[in-house]
Scaffold this active site. Structure first.
Site, PDB file in Angstrom:
ATOM      1  N   HIS A 299      83.264  36.570  91.576  1.00 26.39           N
ATOM      2  CA  HIS A 299      84.327  36.562  90.566  1.00 26.39           C
ATOM      3  C   HIS A 299      83.758  37.165  89.280  1.00 26.39           C
ATOM      4  CE1 HIS A 299      87.948  34.537  88.663  1.00 26.39           C
ATOM      5  NE2 HIS A 299      87.235  34.889  87.601  1.00 26.39           N
ATOM      6  N   GLU A 348      86.869  29.381  73.596  1.00 27.77           N
ATOM      7  CA  GLU A 348      88.081  29.946  74.178  1.00 27.77           C
ATOM      8  C   GLU A 348      89.314  29.152  73.759  1.00 27.77           C
ATOM      9  OE1 GLU A 348      87.447  29.654  78.351  1.00 27.77           O
ATOM     10  OE2 GLU A 348      85.757  31.040  78.392  1.00 27.77           O
ATOM     11  N   HIS A 372      88.561  25.271  74.766  1.00 33.83           N
ATOM     12  CA  HIS A 372      87.250  24.942  75.329  1.00 33.83           C
ATOM     13  C   HIS A 372      86.207  25.570  74.425  1.00 33.83           C
ATOM     14  CE1 HIS A 372      89.955  25.057  79.022  1.00 33.83           C
ATOM     15  NE2 HIS A 372      89.667  23.775  78.831  1.00 33.83           N
ATOM     16  N   HIS A 378      84.166  23.344  81.536  1.00 35.62           N
ATOM     17  CA  HIS A 378      85.554  23.429  81.963  1.00 35.62           C
ATOM     18  C   HIS A 378      85.625  24.276  83.231  1.00 35.62           C
ATOM     19  CE1 HIS A 378      84.843  26.798  79.184  1.00 35.62           C
ATOM     20  NE2 HIS A 378      85.826  27.462  79.770  1.00 35.62           N
TER      21      HIS A 378
END
Length: 441
Positions: A299, A348, A372, A378
């Site tokens: 990812h 973020e 966050h 998270h």
């Protein structure tokens, strides 16, 4: 609005940071010099500089305006009350290192509010006086600004409508911005916002705003990606020249040094007949974003979704990155496809414009927000984790979705309004409570 272009009747000019030129009346732009002794049609010459005069050429932003009356013609400013639009970080707030989330901001009471009065700061960092950091805000509004304009001297504004169109009249022309599109408005430039959907009976409008105190937003460098990908400069649209001819008084509200001020004006501030320069409001349709992703395994970092960046004095570590998560194909093999569990140096602030966010399929709704901060753990909730670890990994498309982040190197501090809001999800951390120890020796 009187609007025209000598070349065509188009509504926009394409490009980001271009040297634009536009005139609502043919011949209104002087030729060969920026500041003639007498402007065409006896228009006044006015310069708006978005950077220091001595900024490097590739960073220098300025626009020459040719207008019916200069902006110095106004009344005296008096204090104006806007208690919920605060500036910079409130360091008196003791914030624990925990994730935060807000349900969609309620629209109760927004019918009588316009874009300025309906603005609320959710979290902020930095300081406008030092030209560092950003504010993350939301607006809920149901009334158009008519004979009223706003000037933000503290920072440029990135607008992300979530519900309801924004018809933004600026000194340089008009932008029509719908959910799924964004707008960037330069620091110090007057504008007003009409809400055509609200006026048509669709209810109040809602959206997100980044108030950028730092360096101008610009397109990110592409590096190994090459010359094509992410947001293309040609897909940004600047307005063509337009001016109001209706007579009558105006109210000017100005944000200056974190405070709000109000002054009367005997004429419209939207009286620019012609202009040229590279400091301009623009809009961008996120559907034009060229998504880059993995076609093998793993990812990729969310930086590949960066639309615009406001750099800091540390290369590669942004004052603010504006990142989107639009519709895209997921094809990676033997890979946990949603965002993995992580802790970041960058902080973020996240919002959802439409649809569902793949890492939080149940608890994160359009019009909501999450925060966050630096090194706060998270990631996907229990439902998303279970689904992703047991899914048959066939190619599939994430569709009908648009999430975004304002990502900053500086820690966000929520406002008292946000921490006391009924929209605050006090049970947010429970979405991870069911993640058990699955270790099998």
């Amino acid at each position: 609005m009187t609007q025209a272009s000598p070349a065509s009747d188009r509504r926009y000019q394409s490009g980001f940071g271009n040297e634009y030129a536009s005139e609502a009346v043919p011949g209104a732009l002087p030729q060969g010099r920026n500041n003639p002794q007498r402007g065409p049609f006896d228009l006044y010459t006015e310069l708006i500089s978005g950077t220091a005069f001595t900024a490097p050429r590739h960073e220098n932003r300025r626009t020459w305006l040719y207008r019916r009356q200069p902006s110095v013609v106004s009344g005296r400013y008096q204090p104006y009350a806007q208690a919920h639009w605060t500036t910079g970080a409130d360091r008196e707030i003791a914030l624990p290192p925990e994730p935060l989330r807000w349900h969609p901001q309620p629209l109760d009471g927004a019918v009588e509010l316009d874009f300025v009065d309906g603005m609320h700061t959710i979290a902020a960092n930095g300081d406008a006086e030092s030209q560092v950091g950003i504010g993350s805000l939301m607006y809920t509004a149901g009334r158009s600004m008519t004979r009223r304009a706003f000037v933000n001297a503290d920072g440029e504004m990135l607008l992300v409508p979530q519900q309801g169109r924004l018809l933004i009249t600026t000194e340089l022309g008009v932008l029509d911005v719908k959910p799924g599109e964004i707008a960037v408005l330069p620091r110090g430039m007057a504008f007003k916002v009409a809400l055509p959907d609200s006026e048509a009976g669709a209810g109040p409008s809602r959206g997100y705003v980044c108030e950028n105190y730092g360096a101008h937003f610009r397109l990110p460098e592409l590096g190994p990606i090459g010359s094509n990908g992410l947001a293309n400069a040609r897909d940004f649209q600047a307005p063509v020249a337009a001016f109001e001819s209706e007579e009558g008084d105006y109210d000017i509200v100005k944000k200056f040094g974190g405070r709000f001020w109000r002054a009367p004006m005997k004429h419209t501030p939207f009286n620019v007949v012609a202009w040229h320069g590279n400091l301009s409001p623009v809009k961008y349709d996120t559907a034009h974003f060229m998504v880059i992703g993995s076609i093998s395994f793993d990812h990729p970092d969310p930086s590949i979704f960066t639309v615009l960046t406001s750099p800091s004095d540390t290369p590669g570590t942004a004052n603010c990155d504006f990142v989107i998560f639009p519709p895209r194909w997921m094809v990676m093999e033997n890979t946990f496809r949603p965002p993995w569990f992580h802790r970041n140096l960058m902080s973020e602030f996240m919002g959802l414009v439409l649809g569902e966010y793949d890492a939080k399929p149940g608890g994160f709704k359009p019009g909501g927000a999450s925060l966050h901060n630096c090194m706060v753990p998270h990631g996907p909730d229990e439902e998303a984790f279970d689904k992703a670890t047991h899914a048959d990994l066939k190619p599939h498309k994430l569709d009908n979705t648009l999430a975004f982040m304002f990502e900053s190197r500086y820690r966000f501090i929520p406002t008292k309004f946000a921490l006391q809001s009924p929209a605050l999800d006090t049970d947010y951390a429970d979405c991870w409570a069911g993640l058990k120890d699955q270790f099998k020796a």
